[in-house]
Design a protein around this motif. Sequence first.
Motif, PDB file in Angstrom:
ATOM      1  N   VAL A  74       0.824  -1.213   0.000  1.00  0.00           N
ATOM      2  CA  VAL A  74       0.000   0.000   0.000  1.00  0.00           C
ATOM      3  C   VAL A  74       0.860   1.266   0.000  1.00  0.00           C
ATOM      4  O   VAL A  74       1.757   1.413   0.826  1.00  0.00           O
ATOM      5  N   VAL A  75       0.577   2.172  -0.935  1.00  0.00           N
ATOM      6  CA  VAL A  75       1.268   3.472  -0.985  1.00  0.00           C
ATOM      7  C   VAL A  75       0.355   4.487  -0.283  1.00  0.00           C
ATOM      8  O   VAL A  75      -0.715   4.819  -0.807  1.00  0.00           O
ATOM      9  N   PRO A  76       0.750   4.978   0.909  1.00  0.00           N
ATOM     10  CA  PRO A  76      -0.153   5.786   1.733  1.00  0.00           C
ATOM     11  C   PRO A  76      -0.791   6.980   1.016  1.00  0.00           C
ATOM     12  O   PRO A  76      -2.008   7.176   1.114  1.00  0.00           O
ATOM     13  N   GLU A  77      -0.001   7.773   0.297  1.00  0.00           N
ATOM     14  CA  GLU A  77      -0.569   8.973  -0.337  1.00  0.00           C
ATOM     15  C   GLU A  77      -1.604   8.605  -1.407  1.00  0.00           C
ATOM     16  O   GLU A  77      -2.633   9.267  -1.536  1.00  0.00           O
ATOM     17  N   LEU A  78      -1.297   7.560  -2.164  1.00  0.00           N
ATOM     18  CA  LEU A  78      -2.263   7.100  -3.174  1.00  0.00           C
ATOM     19  C   LEU A  78      -3.540   6.607  -2.502  1.00  0.00           C
ATOM     20  O   LEU A  78      -4.651   6.866  -2.972  1.00  0.00           O
ATOM     21  N   ALA A  79      -3.356   5.907  -1.390  1.00  0.00           N
ATOM     22  CA  ALA A  79      -4.513   5.365  -0.657  1.00  0.00           C
ATOM     23  C   ALA A  79      -5.414   6.503  -0.209  1.00  0.00           C
ATOM     24  O   ALA A  79      -6.633   6.460  -0.404  1.00  0.00           O
ATOM     25  N   ALA A  80      -4.816   7.538   0.383  1.00  0.00           N
ATOM     26  CA  ALA A  80      -5.612   8.659   0.899  1.00  0.00           C
ATOM     27  C   ALA A  80      -6.372   9.345  -0.227  1.00  0.00           C
ATOM     28  O   ALA A  80      -7.555   9.676  -0.088  1.00  0.00           O
ATOM     29  N   ARG A  81      -5.695   9.547  -1.357  1.00  0.00           N
ATOM     30  CA  ARG A  81      -6.346  10.218  -2.487  1.00  0.00           C
ATOM     31  C   ARG A  81      -7.544   9.399  -2.983  1.00  0.00           C
ATOM     32  O   ARG A  81      -8.586   9.921  -3.313  1.00  0.00           O
ATOM     33  N   GLN A  82      -7.343   8.088  -3.008  1.00  0.00           N
ATOM     34  CA  GLN A  82      -8.413   7.204  -3.466  1.00  0.00           C
ATOM     35  C   GLN A  82      -9.596   7.192  -2.471  1.00  0.00           C
ATOM     36  O   GLN A  82     -10.744   7.191  -2.882  1.00  0.00           O
ATOM     37  N   HIS A  83      -9.297   7.221  -1.177  1.00  0.00           N
ATOM     38  CA  HIS A  83     -10.376   7.302  -0.176  1.00  0.00           C
ATOM     39  C   HIS A  83     -11.182   8.577  -0.407  1.00  0.00           C
ATOM     40  O   HIS A  83     -12.415   8.562  -0.351  1.00  0.00           O
TER      41      HIS A  83
END
Length: 333
Positions: free
Chosen positions: A47-56
């Motif tokens: 999991v790439v944290p920044e990508l995850a947050a953007r997707q959320h």
Amino acid sequence: MLDGRFITLGVETSCDETSVAFLADAGDVLCNLVASQVEMHAPFGGVVPELAARQHEAKINPLFQSAMEAAGIRPADIDLIGVTVGPGLSVSLGVGIAFARMLGELAAAPCVGVNHLQAHLAANFLDPAPPELPAVGLLASGGHTEIYFVEAPLTARWMGGTIDDAAGEAFDKVARMAGLGYPGGPAIQKASAEAVEKSIVFPRPMLDREGFDFSFSGLKTAVLTYLKRNPGALAAEIAFAFQEAAVDVLVEKTLRAARERRVGQILLCGGVAANRRLRERFAERCAALDLRLRVPSFELCTDNAAMVAKTAYEVHNSTTKGYPLIPAPNLLI
Ligand code: KG4
Ligand code: ZN
């Protein structure tokens, strides 16, 4: 309220699953929607944290709208909101918390901060027939491998856990080493079914040691060493041998905890509890030892918002306070 029933909204964004759920009263899950980001993170092997947050951020409101439609609920019907505040990725948690706060204002509903680990355990209390208590609970996920003495839905005392990698993390790392892709748990499970020879045996770290701690890093290293020495080894055989070793340790340590605490009920939860072999072995061993076993459905083992809503409902109906509405990446029980 909807038709006289108390409606709790659950919001989960701690890692790579965006989830929204509606719970009616204590245990009726009206809707539990999960938008997985697995495909987006797969090329990175984690999991790439920044990508995850953007997707959320992109997914949370559309998911909420779909959930309202599916459950026939309007914002004004919502009586309570539960949102995961930790543990997890700080930036991801922040998205769910901001959304829940905003909705709390809109719906004039109280907002309860939920511990994700308590929520995994709470998945076992969604069934109309409550489990026998006290119980011993095993939480095995991508970030945690813990054994608890469970006295009530919100009261769990930590008995032991991993001293290095989590069980799910080991599944993910071993799958990557064996070229089986991401996420590793389902990949290992699938590949194991194709094993024929089943002659490889990996060590069961810490199985013969007192206490309830685990070490999955040692098992992972054993797989790595084997792969270096046997470059032609078949992925299915590796997957099978690893899964047997991991399952063995998880099952036996949990049973030992139940024996020591003299409880008759075992509770499983977390993404690794979705593993078929783990469920099968627990079922066999518990039947032989006359222990009761409770395992949530597959969807309620992996990250979901129904378990978050259930936890918030329990908090609301007890003297326990919710957690503050700020990201708590390292929250524990
Ligand atoms: O509970 P979860 O969805 O998220 C966390 O809170 O970490 O757990 C995710 C973990 C991942 O490591 C994944 O590989 C593992 O659960 N997992 C499985 C299976 N399905 C998911 N591990 C073994 N067998 C499975 N079938
Ligand atoms: Zn989880």
